[in-house]
Scaffold this active site. Sequence first.
Site, mmCIF file in Angstrom:
data_model
loop_
_atom_site.group_PDB
_atom_site.id
_atom_site.type_symbol
_atom_site.label_atom_id
_atom_site.label_comp_id
_atom_site.label_asym_id
_atom_site.label_seq_id
_atom_site.Cartn_x
_atom_site.Cartn_y
_atom_site.Cartn_z
ATOM 1 N N HIS A 1 0.861 -1.186 0.000
ATOM 2 C CA HIS A 1 0.000 0.000 0.000
ATOM 3 C C HIS A 1 0.898 1.237 0.000
ATOM 4 C CE1 HIS A 1 -2.872 3.029 1.259
ATOM 5 N NE2 HIS A 1 -3.828 2.182 0.882
ATOM 6 N N GLU B 1 -3.869 2.124 -7.430
ATOM 7 C CA GLU B 1 -4.303 3.198 -6.547
ATOM 8 C C GLU B 1 -3.399 4.407 -6.753
ATOM 9 O OE1 GLU B 1 -6.442 1.588 -2.860
ATOM 10 O OE2 GLU B 1 -4.327 1.506 -2.419
#
Length: 239
Positions: A95, A169
């Site tokens: 992430h 993302e």
Amino acid sequence: MKYLYIANWKMNLSFNQSIDFCTKNKNALQQLAQTADIVLCPSFIALAPIINMFKDTPITIGAQNCSEYATGTYTGEISALSLTEIGITYCIIGHSERRVYYHETTENLIKKIYLSYAANIIPIICIGESHHDFLNKKTFTVLAQQLEPIVLAIAEQQYHNKHIIIAYEPVWAIGTGIIPEQKQLITIFGWLAELMHQYLPDYTVQLVYGGSVNQNNITELKTIFHIIGCLIGNASTDF
Ligand code: PEP
């Protein structure tokens, strides 16, 4: 395949808040799970009780991270083996918050991915360019730099579980309320699908989008070919 919703609660929900969310929304989540695949990713200490709450349901649970080490003297770390022992199905790896705040490198991520597969956990691998890179039209360069070493490393191994989730993302879309234009997403996801097919032709690849997904933009996102689900941060804490 059903549409995939991955709820990344980060550290936004405390232990009690995570349990409350699941208790209050258990029925609604199960109803949603008839038409969609749902993965809940609470923080580490809430994983075991939530796995227990959903044990007889189709709802699956993911971890937000795992250690890059298999075992040993790593105070405060959680191994992929421990995660699989408590019933974890997925693990978010790479992430952007971990890349930026904890300086995780591609090398660290590859170790985590190896250990996840070894523990039979499906990795949810996050990639995405910064706003600076986006403005300088470096999106594809950055995505290729992030993804190619990882898929090459996976291709060299012979894993039994050939399933991978890639979450695109863009860092500038996370928590900002801004999402890329539809035509940008179409181009990026088309490119990602081709790249994944080229490197991992025998894998089940699921491509998901993440970054400010909410009830206002989900309908449009669902129309984009190749996007088969979403990784949802803030909006996922409110059922
Ligand atoms: C995320 O951090 O993975 C994310 C998608 O966050 P948000 O939905 O809050 O932008």
